[in-house]
Structure formats: structure tokens, C-alpha cells
Design a protein around this motif. Structure first.
Motif, PDB file in Angstrom:
ATOM      1  N   TYR A  19     -74.319  73.847 -29.969  1.00  0.00           N
ATOM      2  CA  TYR A  19     -73.779  74.690 -28.908  1.00  0.00           C
ATOM      3  C   TYR A  19     -72.356  75.079 -29.271  1.00  0.00           C
ATOM      4  O   TYR A  19     -71.551  74.230 -29.631  1.00  0.00           O
ATOM      5  N   LEU A  39     -72.696  79.861 -26.069  1.00  0.00           N
ATOM      6  CA  LEU A  39     -72.591  79.596 -24.640  1.00  0.00           C
ATOM      7  C   LEU A  39     -72.001  80.788 -23.905  1.00  0.00           C
ATOM      8  O   LEU A  39     -71.280  81.601 -24.483  1.00  0.00           O
ATOM      9  N   ASP A  40     -72.297  80.872 -22.629  1.00  0.00           N
ATOM     10  CA  ASP A  40     -71.846  81.968 -21.781  1.00  0.00           C
ATOM     11  C   ASP A  40     -70.332  82.143 -21.852  1.00  0.00           C
ATOM     12  O   ASP A  40     -69.579  81.171 -21.825  1.00  0.00           O
ATOM     13  N   HIS A  43     -68.748  81.186 -18.219  1.00  0.00           N
ATOM     14  CA  HIS A  43     -69.068  79.871 -17.661  1.00  0.00           C
ATOM     15  C   HIS A  43     -69.693  78.956 -18.712  1.00  0.00           C
ATOM     16  O   HIS A  43     -70.830  78.520 -18.562  1.00  0.00           O
ATOM     17  N   PRO A  44     -68.963  78.644 -19.780  1.00  0.00           N
ATOM     18  CA  PRO A  44     -69.566  77.830 -20.838  1.00  0.00           C
ATOM     19  C   PRO A  44     -69.923  76.411 -20.384  1.00  0.00           C
ATOM     20  O   PRO A  44     -70.928  75.861 -20.814  1.00  0.00           O
ATOM     21  N   GLU A  46     -70.904  75.333 -17.369  1.00  0.00           N
ATOM     22  CA  GLU A  46     -72.132  75.371 -16.577  1.00  0.00           C
ATOM     23  C   GLU A  46     -73.340  75.688 -17.461  1.00  0.00           C
ATOM     24  O   GLU A  46     -74.411  75.101 -17.299  1.00  0.00           O
ATOM     25  N   ASP A  47     -73.165  76.599 -18.398  1.00  0.00           N
ATOM     26  CA  ASP A  47     -74.239  76.955 -19.318  1.00  0.00           C
ATOM     27  C   ASP A  47     -74.634  75.739 -20.155  1.00  0.00           C
ATOM     28  O   ASP A  47     -75.825  75.432 -20.305  1.00  0.00           O
ATOM     29  N   LYS A  51     -78.257  73.504 -20.377  1.00  0.00           N
ATOM     30  CA  LYS A  51     -79.003  73.396 -21.637  1.00  0.00           C
ATOM     31  C   LYS A  51     -79.131  71.955 -22.132  1.00  0.00           C
ATOM     32  O   LYS A  51     -80.162  71.556 -22.661  1.00  0.00           O
TER      33      LYS A  51
END
Length: 110
Positions: A19, A39-40, A43-44, A46-47, A51
Motif C-alpha cells: 500500500y 491509496l486514496d 483519505h488514505p 480510511e482507505d 483494505k
């Protein structure tokens, strides 16, 4: 960044999840020779939390970050070991461009 890619190559003989935050993912993608999960952007944390719950106990995953606080901290039952930290010699030497890599897993933490 290249040092981080080389560390991940040495660490990952199979295909564990890797990640990577948005800023770093696109740079590492070009030379990683591994599947990366970007990752987002907004919002990494939360992403990542969504996962990492799919990682089976006894298996490891890796996180590579630049410019973000450790996104794995505070997740109950998730263990982490920092395995590398690098500063790219040709990019500003601010905290934001330091690359840090962790190995993470579910289970008993040392």
C-alpha cells in the motif's frame, strides 16, 4: 525513492499487498516491478483501514509513505515494524519527502 523500491524487491519474493500513498505511488509504480495499491488521495488512512482488514492473519503487507503520518497507527491488533527510511538526494530535504516503509501484520506484536 529508488532505495525504497529496492528494499521492497528484496523483502517481497511473493506478491504481498503493498500500500502506497498517492504522492509516492505513481513514482514507485514505474520501477517497483510489484503490484502496488495506491491509496486514496484525500483519505488514505480510511482507505488503508478498509483494505487491510482483508489481510489474513499470518500474512504480511507493506506500507510505503511520503508526506503522511503513519496511517497504520491506532488500528487495534495490527502490528508494524519500520523496515526502511530514505531521503531522496535530489528532492527538497523537508519532512514531506522522506520515504518510510513498514511491514504490517495481524497478530501478536513483538
Amino acid at each position: 525513492m529508488q532505495q525504497g523500491v529496492e528494499l521492497l524487491r528484496a523483502e517481497t519474493t511473493s506478491e504481498p499487498p503493498i500500500y502506497v500513498n498517492w504522492w509516492l505511488c505513481h513514482l514507485m509504480y514505474l520501477s517497483a516491478e510489484r503490484n502496488l495499491t495506491c491509496l486514496d488521495y484525500d483519505h488514505p488512512r480510511e482507505d488503508f483501514r478498509g483494505k487491510i482488514t482483508r489481510l489474513p492473519e499470518g500474512k504480511v503487507a507493506y506500507i510505503a509513505l511520503s508526506g503522511y503520518a503513519p496511517i497504520h497507527e491506532g488500528i487495534a491488533g495490527l502490528c508494524a515494524e519500520k523496515i526502511g527510511e530514505f531521503q531522496h538526494p535530489h528532492i527538497r530535504t523537508s519532512e514531506a519527502w522522506r520515504v518510510r516503509i513498514w511491514r504490517v501484520w495481524w497478530g501478536t506484536c513483538p
